[in-house]
Write an enzyme that holds these catalytic residues in place. Structure first.
Site, PDB file in Angstrom:
ATOM      1  N   ASN A  56     -18.058   4.812   3.554  1.00 56.56           N
ATOM      2  CA  ASN A  56     -17.851   6.194   3.142  1.00 56.56           C
ATOM      3  C   ASN A  56     -17.164   6.888   4.307  1.00 56.56           C
ATOM      4  O   ASN A  56     -17.777   7.160   5.330  1.00 56.56           O
ATOM      5  CB  ASN A  56     -19.182   6.874   2.813  1.00 56.56           C
ATOM      6  N   GLU A  87     -15.450   8.519  -0.773  1.00 61.66           N
ATOM      7  CA  GLU A  87     -15.128   9.871  -0.296  1.00 61.66           C
ATOM      8  C   GLU A  87     -13.748   9.917   0.339  1.00 61.66           C
ATOM      9  O   GLU A  87     -13.579  10.373   1.473  1.00 61.66           O
ATOM     10  CB  GLU A  87     -16.205  10.410   0.656  1.00 61.66           C
ATOM     11  N   TYR A 189     -18.872   5.296  -5.622  1.00 70.22           N
ATOM     12  CA  TYR A 189     -19.417   6.438  -4.897  1.00 70.22           C
ATOM     13  C   TYR A 189     -20.383   7.111  -5.874  1.00 70.22           C
ATOM     14  O   TYR A 189     -19.976   7.878  -6.738  1.00 70.22           O
ATOM     15  CB  TYR A 189     -18.312   7.388  -4.456  1.00 70.22           C
ATOM     16  N   ASP A 229     -21.282   3.681  -1.328  1.00 70.32           N
ATOM     17  CA  ASP A 229     -22.316   4.671  -1.046  1.00 70.32           C
ATOM     18  C   ASP A 229     -23.127   4.824  -2.330  1.00 70.32           C
ATOM     19  O   ASP A 229     -22.709   5.500  -3.259  1.00 70.32           O
ATOM     20  CB  ASP A 229     -21.653   5.986  -0.643  1.00 70.32           C
ATOM     21  N   ASN A 231     -26.117   6.120  -2.513  1.00 69.96           N
ATOM     22  CA  ASN A 231     -26.895   7.360  -2.434  1.00 69.96           C
ATOM     23  C   ASN A 231     -28.358   7.181  -2.811  1.00 69.96           C
ATOM     24  O   ASN A 231     -28.959   8.022  -3.487  1.00 69.96           O
ATOM     25  CB  ASN A 231     -26.247   8.451  -3.297  1.00 69.96           C
ATOM     26  N   ASP A 349     -20.075  10.474   8.735  1.00 67.84           N
ATOM     27  CA  ASP A 349     -21.527  10.476   8.868  1.00 67.84           C
ATOM     28  C   ASP A 349     -22.129   9.200   8.288  1.00 67.84           C
ATOM     29  O   ASP A 349     -23.343   9.049   8.206  1.00 67.84           O
ATOM     30  CB  ASP A 349     -22.151  11.722   8.204  1.00 67.84           C
ATOM     31  N   HIS A 350     -21.257   8.270   7.883  1.00 65.79           N
ATOM     32  CA  HIS A 350     -21.661   6.934   7.428  1.00 65.79           C
ATOM     33  C   HIS A 350     -20.986   5.908   8.327  1.00 65.79           C
ATOM     34  O   HIS A 350     -19.867   6.137   8.819  1.00 65.79           O
ATOM     35  CB  HIS A 350     -21.190   6.663   6.001  1.00 65.79           C
TER      36      HIS A 350
END
Length: 367
Positions: A56, A87, A189, A229, A231, A349-350
């Site tokens: 991501n 993303e 995603y 990702d 989630n 942030d990944h």
């Protein structure tokens, strides 16, 4: 992972890479014609991809502008056959009010043409020029996925929805599915669960999980590699601070169903639905298959803002999930970021996650 603690900088505040800077990067990476040929020759000796990477990027354009040299070196060292990106956050082609083309980058305005040029330059140099790329993009700078496959590996089919149709794209460009002779790879995603019982949060995620289960059951004729990702953090071991994430609230809101309480990605309802997809779909979490214990340094793929209450709070929400038929071929599955200062996250942030499978033996062909 949906960020709720830190605004994203505007694209225009960064300096785009120049052609000269790309050239110096190439020199630094020592990617000569000979080494490219050797890499290509090694790949051609394989029938299908065996090395995969998912990431991501939290805006592919920003990563190109700010982190491309170090990410390029990482890709050259790892040398994956397939790279799955989530993303992307670049808009699909098409002028305002007109139908969009999710497979193409927008280029009908001066700013979008400039952005497309930055991406095209970055992908025209080694090692990325050795890959074909498929895009699945949103109408705006939101979500979106990309799939890079080495040119020596030609998928039989590429589609863009959980319905496996060639032309239809999932809303927000959340899916790319590539089919090879003996397996499929799915880059997703997954929608964030959100914090509230509303159409754009809990209900959207429930519908996604239901469709995902239907998809894996309907495509069980061929082994699946599902990455991206996702989630969700499946078990307590998959987050750094289980009690913190279980008790998390947004503005004091408490959902009517206690199983929906807590950090998005760590609610009981999400975790149970994910577990059902794994069990009923006969799927294996490749990282956890190899790594049985919690690793506080390298065991998480998402890390919170180093400033504030999320400092040091981390989750494993980026995965490689494979069919049980493939589990004995898992050589490695690793996360390439470490520590609360996000070393190896390349500006996102990944952090990237890799999977390597052993080559399929001629004597173990699918029945």
């Amino acid at each position: 992972m949906k960020r709720f603690f830190q605004p994203i900088e505007k694209d225009g505040s960064f300096k785009k890479p120049t052609l000269s800077s790309v050239s110096s990067s190439e020199k630094d990476c020592v990617q000569t014609t000979e080494t490219i040929s050797e890499s290509a020759a090694a790949a051609e000796n394989k029938n299908e991809p065996t090395k995969f990477l998912t990431w991501n990027a939290n805006s592919f354009l920003l990563r190109i502008k700010n982190n491309w040299t170090e990410f390029t070196k990482f890709i050259e060292t790892l040398d994956p056959d397939v790279i799955a990106i989530q993303e992307v956050r670049m808009p699909a082609a098409g002028s305002k009010g007109a139908p969009k083309n999710p497979r193409e980058l927008k280029d009908d305005t001066s700013s979008s043409r400039e952005e497309k040029l930055v991406v095209t330059r970055a992908l025209s140099s080694p090692p990325f020029k050795n890959y074909n790329v498929w895009w699945s993009l949103s109408d705006s700078k939101y979500a979106g996925t990309a799939l890079f496959i080495k040119k020596c590996f030609q998928p039989k089919k590429v589609s863009f929805s959980l319905d496996a149709t060639g032309s239809k794209h999932e809303p927000d460009g959340r899916v790319i599915l590539a089919e090879f002779e003996t397996f499929r790879i799915l880059n997703t995603y997954v929608p964030n669960n959100g914090w509230k019982e509303e159409e754009s949060s809990f209900q959207r995620r429930r519908k996604w999980d239901k469709r995902m289960l239907e998809f894996v059951l309907a495509t069980s004729d061929k082994p699946l590699i599902w990455c991206g990702d996702l989630n969700v953090s499946h078990e307590d071991i998959d987050v750094s601070h289980p009690e913190f994430f279980s008790a998390a609230k947004l503005n004091g809101y408490i959902p009517p169903n206690k199983e929906d309480c807590g950090q998005p990605g760590f609610t009981l309802s999400e975790r149970r639905r994910f577990g059902a997809i794994l069990k009923d779909g006969k799927l294996v979490d490749a990282y956890r298959f190899l790594h049985k214990d919690k690793d506080m340094e390298c065991g998480f793929s998402w890390s919170g803002n180093p400033v504030g209450k999320y400092r040091g709070k981390r989750m494993r929400i980026d995965y490689f999930v494979v069919s049980e038929k493939l589990k004995d071929r898992i050589v490695s599955c690793e996360m390439h970021g470490r520590g609360i200062e996000l070393d190896g996250f390349y500006g996102s942030d990944h952090c990237p996650v890799s999977l390597e499978l052993s080559e399929k033996d001629a004597d173990t062909k699918q029945g």
